[in-house]
Motif scaffolding. Sequence first.
Motif, PDB file in Angstrom:
ATOM      1  N   THR A  54      46.528 -19.869  13.973  1.00 27.41           N
ATOM      2  CA  THR A  54      47.634 -20.494  13.302  1.00 27.41           C
ATOM      3  C   THR A  54      48.638 -21.178  14.040  1.00 27.41           C
ATOM      4  OG1 THR A  54      47.108 -18.982  11.273  1.00 27.41           O
ATOM      5  CG2 THR A  54      49.350 -20.093  11.276  1.00 27.41           C
ATOM      6  N   VAL A  55      49.186 -20.402  14.954  1.00 25.49           N
ATOM      7  CA  VAL A  55      50.479 -21.041  15.861  1.00 25.49           C
ATOM      8  C   VAL A  55      49.985 -22.207  16.495  1.00 25.49           C
ATOM      9  CG1 VAL A  55      51.953 -20.273  17.884  1.00 25.49           C
ATOM     10  CG2 VAL A  55      51.490 -18.744  15.979  1.00 25.49           C
ATOM     11  N   LEU A  56      48.798 -22.006  17.110  1.00 25.19           N
ATOM     12  CA  LEU A  56      47.989 -23.093  18.017  1.00 25.19           C
ATOM     13  C   LEU A  56      47.964 -24.256  17.294  1.00 25.19           C
ATOM     14  CD1 LEU A  56      45.576 -21.191  20.519  1.00 25.19           C
ATOM     15  CD2 LEU A  56      48.032 -22.163  20.838  1.00 25.19           C
ATOM     16  N   LEU A  57      47.507 -24.293  16.039  1.00 23.77           N
ATOM     17  CA  LEU A  57      47.053 -25.108  15.127  1.00 23.77           C
ATOM     18  C   LEU A  57      48.212 -25.964  14.658  1.00 23.77           C
ATOM     19  CD1 LEU A  57      43.929 -23.694  13.275  1.00 23.77           C
ATOM     20  CD2 LEU A  57      43.823 -25.726  15.013  1.00 23.77           C
ATOM     21  N   SER A  58      49.085 -25.251  14.281  1.00 24.12           N
ATOM     22  CA  SER A  58      50.554 -25.627  13.824  1.00 24.12           C
ATOM     23  C   SER A  58      51.125 -26.404  15.031  1.00 24.12           C
ATOM     24  CB  SER A  58      51.521 -24.656  13.409  1.00 24.12           C
ATOM     25  OG  SER A  58      50.748 -23.778  12.112  1.00 24.12           O
ATOM     26  N   ALA A  59      51.096 -26.117  16.049  1.00 28.09           N
ATOM     27  CA  ALA A  59      51.718 -26.626  17.248  1.00 28.09           C
ATOM     28  C   ALA A  59      50.978 -28.107  17.548  1.00 28.09           C
ATOM     29  CB  ALA A  59      51.631 -25.789  18.486  1.00 28.09           C
ATOM     30  N   ALA A  60      49.730 -27.972  17.369  1.00 30.36           N
ATOM     31  CA  ALA A  60      48.845 -29.155  17.459  1.00 30.36           C
ATOM     32  C   ALA A  60      49.049 -30.377  16.688  1.00 30.36           C
ATOM     33  CB  ALA A  60      47.372 -28.829  17.671  1.00 30.36           C
ATOM     34  N   ALA A  61      49.484 -29.728  15.440  1.00 31.65           N
ATOM     35  CA  ALA A  61      49.487 -30.890  14.242  1.00 31.65           C
ATOM     36  C   ALA A  61      50.822 -31.442  14.453  1.00 31.65           C
ATOM     37  CB  ALA A  61      49.735 -29.870  12.980  1.00 31.65           C
ATOM     38  N   LEU A  62      51.934 -30.908  15.273  1.00 32.35           N
ATOM     39  CA  LEU A  62      53.094 -31.781  15.524  1.00 32.35           C
ATOM     40  C   LEU A  62      52.853 -32.914  16.622  1.00 32.35           C
ATOM     41  CD1 LEU A  62      55.397 -28.696  16.653  1.00 32.35           C
ATOM     42  CD2 LEU A  62      55.263 -29.868  14.446  1.00 32.35           C
ATOM     43  N   VAL A  63      51.492 -33.090  16.883  1.00 36.49           N
ATOM     44  CA  VAL A  63      51.286 -34.313  17.871  1.00 36.49           C
ATOM     45  C   VAL A  63      50.913 -35.413  16.727  1.00 36.49           C
ATOM     46  CG1 VAL A  63      49.915 -35.320  19.594  1.00 36.49           C
ATOM     47  CG2 VAL A  63      50.744 -32.820  19.817  1.00 36.49           C
ATOM     48  N   PRO A  64      51.308 -36.645  16.799  1.00 32.37           N
ATOM     49  CA  PRO A  64      51.175 -37.452  15.807  1.00 32.37           C
ATOM     50  C   PRO A  64      49.647 -37.887  15.947  1.00 32.37           C
ATOM     51  CG  PRO A  64      53.260 -38.197  16.539  1.00 32.37           C
ATOM     52  CD  PRO A  64      52.565 -36.873  17.415  1.00 32.37           C
ATOM     53  N   ALA A  65      49.299 -38.070  17.045  1.00 34.05           N
ATOM     54  CA  ALA A  65      47.800 -38.610  17.171  1.00 34.05           C
ATOM     55  C   ALA A  65      46.631 -37.458  16.709  1.00 34.05           C
ATOM     56  CB  ALA A  65      47.467 -38.962  18.829  1.00 34.05           C
ATOM     57  N   MET A  66      47.127 -36.160  16.375  1.00 37.26           N
ATOM     58  CA  MET A  66      46.197 -35.595  15.933  1.00 37.26           C
ATOM     59  C   MET A  66      45.739 -35.848  14.336  1.00 37.26           C
ATOM     60  SD  MET A  66      44.444 -32.755  16.490  1.00 37.26           S
ATOM     61  CE  MET A  66      45.206 -31.808  17.928  1.00 37.26           C
ATOM     62  N   ARG A  67      46.512 -36.387  13.812  1.00 38.11           N
ATOM     63  CA  ARG A  67      46.117 -36.610  12.236  1.00 38.11           C
ATOM     64  C   ARG A  67      45.285 -37.899  12.410  1.00 38.11           C
ATOM     65  NH1 ARG A  67      48.025 -35.700   7.255  1.00 38.11           N
ATOM     66  NH2 ARG A  67      47.834 -37.185   5.711  1.00 38.11           N
TER      67      ARG A  67
END
Length: 387
Positions: A54-67
């Motif tokens: 959950t922590v890693l995925l939430s952090a990755a979601a902060l990167v605009p390109a991830m979406r």
Amino acid sequence: MSKIFAPLFQASTYARWLHLLIGLVFAGVVLLVYPGTEGPSTTRMLAVSAVLDTVLLSAAALVPAMRRAEGVQARLLLMPEREQDIGAAPSRSWGDRRRTAGWLIARVGLGVLVGYATLRALDGAVRLVVAPDAYRSAVPLLVPVLLFALLWLVVFAGRLQLALAVRLLGPSPAERLAEAELRAERLLERNRLARELHDSIGHALTVTVLQAGAAREVADPAFVAKALEVIEETGRQAMDDLERTLVLLRETPEGAAVERPGIDQLPRLFETARAAGSPVEAWIDVPTGRLPGVLSRESYRIVQEAVTNALRHSPGEPIAVRIAVRDGQLELRCVNALTGNGSTRRGGGKGLRGVRERAVLLGGEAEAGGRDGEWVLAVRLPLRLGA
């Protein structure tokens, strides 16, 4: 029966299965790295892994390109009916980032469940196949049932994954509203260009037909020469209007700077109508520079449509045009006889609908109808647009 087995033979089912298993791979890698598969109890190990995921995925979601990356992958593997249901743009707001985080967590969680069920089902099928002879008689019955149940689990999970993608990766309400507004603006622009072509080309064709018919009936060479001159001049004006409209359609930088005829061009329009055989009496009481550009241009088109209708339906009959500024409004009034050689108008066609649309878009109103043997078009437009 086809409804039961058809989804099992669709490519989308197996593409979505692959998409689900990617989530299992991510969770498996995290589990192997930390906390590992030895030492802690299974429950504690899974709890720690879930929190870390959950922590890693939430952090990755902060990167605009991830979406954007997730959107492209979801479009490819989840195979939605309409690609636009799933966005493929980077995050633009914190709301997008929150929804991306929710998507990543839900995707991995659902992938872990489906992946675990897949491994257990395949392991069970292998155990049945290699079972001792005493249990091998159950293989023809249990293995197909087990695989059938697994595939339908994948079907339901894939559909749920697609629904989550549409909900969490699709356009936000603000983006949907912006897209709807953009479509509305494009539709209005197309309608405006259609009115431009209808008014300019329709007027030119009406004058040309009247002049050509009169020249054929009258044997006077001077009249024929004058009629040909009017046809030539009207054709040039129509070509200019067509070129202006085409520039707008091309969406070039020059399109914004295209100058369209305004109220100061009305005398030229009236001369064309007089040359077509209809006397025109015009009273224009508008102070120079008083009208906004858009109001001047739309007023020209409204008067052009009124004159064209008069020429078409009552050729040869007098036309009276009055334009004045009163009480903060521009008043346009065009009157011509109903008892001409043309047909009587009762409802009005596309041209009159276009006049009403122009008036409404400018915050005004338009009325048209027969009164005491005359056709009257009256338009009132506010000088302050949007008032």
